[in-house]
Write an enzyme that holds these catalytic residues in place. Structure first.
Site, PDB file in Angstrom:
ATOM      1  CE  LYS A 137      -3.513   2.486   2.764  1.00 48.21           C
ATOM      2  NZ  LYS A 137      -4.505   2.345   3.745  1.00 48.21           N
ATOM      3  CG  HIS A 278      -7.309 -29.389 -35.060  1.00 44.36           C
ATOM      4  ND1 HIS A 278      -6.643 -28.472 -34.931  1.00 44.36           N
ATOM      5  CD2 HIS A 278      -7.409 -29.991 -36.253  1.00 44.36           C
ATOM      6  CE1 HIS A 278      -6.048 -28.318 -35.964  1.00 44.36           C
ATOM      7  NE2 HIS A 278      -6.486 -29.206 -36.845  1.00 44.36           N
TER       8      HIS A 278
END
Length: 514
Positions: A137, A278
């Site tokens: 922070k 595929h």
């Protein structure tokens, strides 16, 4: 006055080199807690224990060490706020310029077999995340490091910027700190969710966190960016696989490899091989040896096998390696590879060969993104149980026919719906995938099987809404069919099967794959 650094780490990789550079090169004072302080002191580097700095002892068996105003005041103070500086002076608190923290090994602990809930709870870090969040922070005024990989970069920042880390570096490090605590909390939440009595229910809140394994060249197409992420702090699955040779894995490679892994795990008792393109299998087969299984899978559709993904459920031996090098393949994955086989495969240096010892280690849930959110479902890992199947026709299957139907059913589970699989002698002959109607998939599979369909078996991942697929199968010479059942017109399909002399078995389980 010397600057102040707080070091409190579980992973002590690089700790001593960092501490020595901070003290000797950049004139830092060090404060540290527990085992970190001991490690630094044992290395002959001056350090002050947190308990001596705060005047408060570690209590509750080490549960409370760094939760103190002298620590968090020093981390959170804004150096450009006069009131903050006054508060520091009035409370004899030094501002902290560097926070180096990584957390208790919670994920490593719960990965160990037999770990109890109380043992896991004790590995939930409290002070560490609090310091990380506070320091992240306040990145405008200090630096936070949570990964040993950051240490050298930080020291270079100091060397290049007159002993200061740039704001850009501090902000980047703060982001990493927040990501670290977010991932840590997600791991705890996932563990506690799984520990609940109703383990089958999906949680009300579902979090995803991952660490990038590598940036990929592109996604499904060159204009799509892509990256590969792993979940958890311990590498599992494909992140834990070893690559013996070949080019870097692509996005499509990884998608196809995961489909290949899922299908090959259906077969454990007998050598099995699967070849995919595929994400759909173009050839799957069982054999007495892994070489025989691969040859049968390849011959099932040699045209489609070109450029395919191969998955084997047995280590690659010399004979199988020789067969693998006879055609162009994208990837091969197996639980092991013999030395002589590896030397043979090296002749095809571009083929990606991966070793994944635990092929069965897959996700318990699948996740798919949709606009504004994502979908989660339990993995389709139900095990086929032929004792629960229902023979719907007058003709009864033999034990051998049931075994063939089971093979076709297991393969069909991994074909994109609408899915039809034709097989014989534990090898696929034709695969129809992803068509908009079921009879269309059947026609593709039967045409591919050709004359070999005579006496073969057919599996369907969903029920037959009409009897047209049954009649097309019989006309091609199919002798038995396995399908879920459940259509309002089941009797039409059963009647057609009886009329045409087929076996039809209903599983009561559907395996759509979208």
């Amino acid at each position: 006055m010397a600057r102040l650094a707080l070091l409190s780490v579980s992973n002590k990789t690089g700790l001593i080199d960092l501490a020595r550079s901070l003290v000797e090169e950049f004139n830092f004072d060090l404060i540290s807690s527990g085992g970190t302080a001991k490690a630094i002191k044992d290395a002959g580097i001056p350090v002050t224990k947190v308990s001596d700095y705060t005047g408060s002892p570690e209590i509750l068996g080490g549960r409370v060490k760094t939760l103190h105003p002298r620590i968090h005041g020093g981390i959170l103070a804004r150096k450009d706020f006069p009131q903050d500086l006054t508060d520091l002076e009035n409370n004899q608190i030094r501002p902290i310029d560097l926070v180096v923290v990584n957390l208790y090994p919670f994920e490593e602990t719960i990965a160990k077999p037999g770990v109890s809930l109380p043992e896991a709870i004790e590995q939930i870090d409290i002070g560490g995340p609090a310091m990380l969040r506070a320091a992240s922070k306040n990145f405008a005024h200090l630096t936070v490091l949570c990964d040993p990989a950051q240490y050298d970069e930080y020291l270079q920042e100091l060397r290049q910027n007159n002993g200061e880390a740039s704001l850009e570096f501090r902000q980047k490090s703060a982001l990493k700190g927040f990501l670290h605590t977010a991932s840590y909390d997600q791991a705890i939440a996932s563990y506690l969710t799984a520990a609940q009595n109703d383990a089958s229910a999906l949680p009300q809140h579902y979090s995803l966190a991952g660490k990038q394994v590598q940036s990929l060249r592109y996604g499904e197409n060159p204009h799509q960016s892509a990256a590969w992420y792993e979940t958890g702090s311990t590498s599992t699955g494909w992140a834990a696989a070893s690559k013996l040779q070949g080019k870097e894995l692509s996005y499509n490679n990884l998608v196809d490899l995961e489909a290949a892994r899922r299908i090959i795990t259906e077969f454990t008792d007998t050598p099995a091989a699967a070849i995919l393109k595929h994400t759909n299998p173009c050839g799957v087969a069982l054999g007495d040896t892994i070489k025989e299984a691969y040859e049968k899978a390849f011959n099932a559709d040699a045209v489609s096998a070109f450029g395919g993904i191969v998955a084997l459920n047995r280590p690659i031996d010399e004979a199988t390696a020789s067969e693998l090098t006879k055609t162009f393949l994208e990837c091969v994955v197996a639980p092991g590879c013999e030395g002589d086989a590896q030397a043979i495969l090296a002749a095809k240096s571009k083929v990606r060969v991966l070793i994944l010892p635990d092929l069965n280690s897959g996700p318990k849930e699948t996740v798919k993104a949709i606009a504004g959110g994502f979908l989660v479902q339990a993995s389709d890992d139900i095990i086929a149980d032929i004792s629960q199947w229902k023979v719907a026709t007058e003709r009864q299957p033999s034990a051998s026919e049931l075994a063939e139907l089971l093979f076709a059913w297991k393969v069909c589970k991994h074909v994109k719906s609408n899915a039809i699989v034709v097989s014989r002698d534990r090898a696929t002959l034709g695969v129809g995938a992803g068509q908009m109607n079921r009879v269309g998939s059947a026609k593709i599979a039967l045409e591919q099987a050709g004359d070999l369909a005579k006496g073969a078996f057919l599996a369907s991942d969903g029920f037959f809404p009409f009897d047209d697929t049954v009649r097309a199968a019989a006309e091609a010479g199919i002798t038995g069919i396995v399908q879920p059942g459940g259509s309002l017109r089941d009797q039409d399909s059963i009647k057609a099967a009886n009329e045409l002399g087929l076996v039809m078995v209903l599983t009561g389980v559907r395996h759509f794959l979208h």
